[in-house]
Design a protein around this motif. Structure first.
Motif, mmCIF file in Angstrom:
data_model
loop_
_atom_site.group_PDB
_atom_site.id
_atom_site.type_symbol
_atom_site.label_atom_id
_atom_site.label_comp_id
_atom_site.label_asym_id
_atom_site.label_seq_id
_atom_site.Cartn_x
_atom_site.Cartn_y
_atom_site.Cartn_z
ATOM 1 N N ASP A 174 -2.185 8.392 7.806
ATOM 2 C CA ASP A 174 -2.524 7.515 8.892
ATOM 3 C C ASP A 174 -2.815 6.043 9.045
ATOM 4 N N THR A 175 -2.737 5.434 7.615
ATOM 5 C CA THR A 175 -2.727 4.019 7.592
ATOM 6 C C THR A 175 -1.746 3.296 8.096
ATOM 7 N N PRO A 186 0.838 -1.072 -0.026
ATOM 8 C CA PRO A 186 -0.019 0.048 -0.043
ATOM 9 C C PRO A 186 0.827 1.377 0.035
ATOM 10 N N ALA A 240 1.475 5.460 0.817
ATOM 11 C CA ALA A 240 1.302 6.302 1.646
ATOM 12 C C ALA A 240 2.422 7.547 1.404
ATOM 13 N N THR A 253 2.991 4.682 10.550
ATOM 14 C CA THR A 253 2.216 5.435 9.427
ATOM 15 C C THR A 253 3.259 6.416 9.055
ATOM 16 N N ARG A 269 -1.226 11.707 2.020
ATOM 17 C CA ARG A 269 -2.024 10.759 1.180
ATOM 18 C C ARG A 269 -2.042 9.358 2.069
ATOM 19 N N ASN A 270 -3.184 8.827 2.634
ATOM 20 C CA ASN A 270 -3.186 7.589 3.493
ATOM 21 C C ASN A 270 -2.042 7.718 4.581
#
Length: 526
Positions: free
Chosen positions: A24-25, A4, A6, A142, A21-22
């Protein structure tokens, strides 16, 4: 499958988020984990837990870590400074494990310290299980948290930050390259920080770069290759540099409190049943905690405000003194204009002013000779004008002799009610009657060919007024300097000259501390 993606971009000076972008994923950080390992090692060295030259014994666990690694042998001893280099530059897993064991004794204890530190830094969605970043269930972070950690590394431990910009380093007698060397070499201003890669994480990078007054920190998770990741980071960096202004107020992040391995801070009492580790997250056994108020603040005391150099009453007295001196200067200028007009009508022969002094060591009152309209001369006695007229009529154009009458007593310097003299100027003895008065220039021997400029003004009067006020307010450094007003295209430059370089720099620092305009100049400038 690609990991993924981020990303996070911030202005390092203020912490302002420019792009996310993303962010906090929760994703696998890979070797970005070593940023936290190194942060804790730097903290431990600063607080005296361990020394940079301490010998660390390589354990079986450290020696058996998979690559990337240096290849330390079990039982060998390595100085802490070389383990730091290996972890920061080479991203060596065996070095990272040895560092954690040297600080906390075991991987589990060090991981708990990592989590406490992450929480104190505000990394709310990060959880560590090891000190190197190899994939492990529950070991997550993250893009936002890693960006925060990178900013703290830069501000909290600047003395070690240069490690992350080295293209290579020496470890154990051999040279090892930086895993981030391609980005450091290709992107202008890049100076760190850390790469990371595992199959689960993809290609990660926390990068920092500066250009002029700007500094940008960019984090990317989930790159598909080193080249693709570096290109994406460069793209985000360019966007950041274009977005932020040249000058921004720097807001340093607050360093976390030092807790050490116990997690309760230095000097805080605690009753522990099964040793210090049970205080940490994940410990076992019965723990008794006593919560007490801190005995002193962990934050530094604010710097005291500087006391004003001049009180309101003193400032008013200075203004009165300046006005009195300027009135005398204006009268002198008017008298000089009348004298010059009379001389011009009598003869067109130019007068010659002799330079130099019979006694260079004697202190004389120096008269600045500049362009017409620059610096008004002191008021000459009536006898001086007649003597000059007679000298010109007789054809003696070599030396302007002044038959000085009894000098006019100078008014006493302004005095405060408490008896403190605001300013005092000593004049050299007047020349004897019939003795030529020589106009000299300030000697530049001994390095006294420096000065300072305190601004450019619209009129000669205003520039001279600023020079007088500045001299009275800063007697300690400007008491022996000469005041000079010179005309330029921009206006009238207010300068102090005849100073040493050290004296000029000291005066400028003191004036700048009071928010006064100041610039050091060399003879011939301004």
């Amino acid at each position: 499958m690609a990991a993924p993606y981020a990303a996070m971009v911030i202005d390092a000076r203020s912490g302002e988020v420019i792009h996310s972008r993303n962010a906090d994923t929760q994703l696998h950080p890979a070797s970005l984990t070593k940023m936290m390992t190194l942060y804790i090692v730097f903290e431990a060295v600063k607080n005296g837990e361990i020394d940079l030259d301490s010998l660390v014994t390589i354990s079986r666990k450290a020696a058996s870590e998979p690559p990337s690694k240096i290849g330390f042998r079990e039982g060998s001893q390595v100085r802490l400074r070389y383990l730091i280099r290996a972890a920061a530059v080479k991203s060596a897993n065996d070095a990272a494990t040895a560092l954690g064991e040297a600080i906390s004794g075991s991987e589990a204890a060090f991981a708990r310290r990592m989590n406490r530190t992450a929480k104190a830094l505000g990394m709310s969605r990060t959880h560590f299980k090891n000190m190197h970043g190899l994939t492990e269930a529950g070991h997550m972070s993250t893009a936002r948290d890693m960006t925060t950690l990178g900013r703290h590394l830069f501000f909290d431990h600047p003395e070690y930050y240069n490690l992350f910009s080295r293209q290579s380093t020496e470890v154990g007698g051999k040279t090892v390259p930086n895993t981030n060397r391609r980005f450091l070499a290709s992107y202008q201003g890049a100076d760190g920080i850390k790469t990371g890669y595992t199959r689960a994480a993809g290609f990660n990078l926390v990068a920092s770069a500066h250009r002029g007054n700007k500094r940008i920190i960019t984090t990317v998770f989930g790159g598909q290759s080193t080249a693709a990741r570096n290109a994406k980071v460069a793209e985000l960096m360019n966007m950041g540099f274009k977005s932020v202004p040249e000058r921004v107020a720097v807001r340093r992040p607050t360093p976390p409190p030092y807790l050490g391995n116990s997690g309760i801070g230095a000097g805080a009492p605690a009753l522990v049943a099964n040793g210090p580790d049970v205080l940490d997250e994940g410990g076992v056994g019965k723990t008794i905690r006593i919560v007490v108020a801190p005995t002193k603040s962990i934050h530094p005391k604010p710097r005291p405000k500087p006391e004003p150099i001049l009180t309101a009453q003193m400032a008013a007295e200075v203004d009165e003194a300046v006005d009195a001196v300027l009135a005398e200067v204006a009268e002198a200028a008017a008298a000089e204009t009348e004298t010059e007009t009379a001389s011009t009508e009598t003869t067109n022969e130019p007068a010659v002013v002799a330079e130099g002094s019979a006694d260079p060591s004697a202190e004389v009152e120096t008269i600045q000779v500049a362009e017409a309209g620059e610096l008004p001369a002191p008021e000459p006695p009536a006898a001086s004008a007649q003597s000059e007229q007679a000298s010109v009529e007789s054809g003696n154009a070599q030396v302007i002799a002044a038959s000085m009458a009894a000098p006019k007593a100078a008014p006493p310097p302004p005095e405060r009610p408490d008896g403190v003299i605001l300013a005092s100027v000593e004049r050299a003895p007047e020349p004897a009657a019939g003795e030529p008065q020589v106009v000299t220039r300030m000697s530049t021997s001994g390095g006294r060919h420096w000065g300072i400029n305190v601004g450019t003004y619209g009129s000669h009067y205003e520039a001279h007024r600023v020079l007088l006020k500045t001299a009275l307010a800063e007697l300690s450094t400007l008491g022996e300097a000469l005041r000079k007003v010179s005309k330029s295209r921009q206006g009238f430059n207010a300068n102090f000259v005849g100073m040493t370089k050290e004296g000029a720099e000291l005066a400028c620092r003191r004036l700048s501390a009071r928010s006064s305009s100041c610039a050091v100049i060399e003879a011939g400038q301004g």
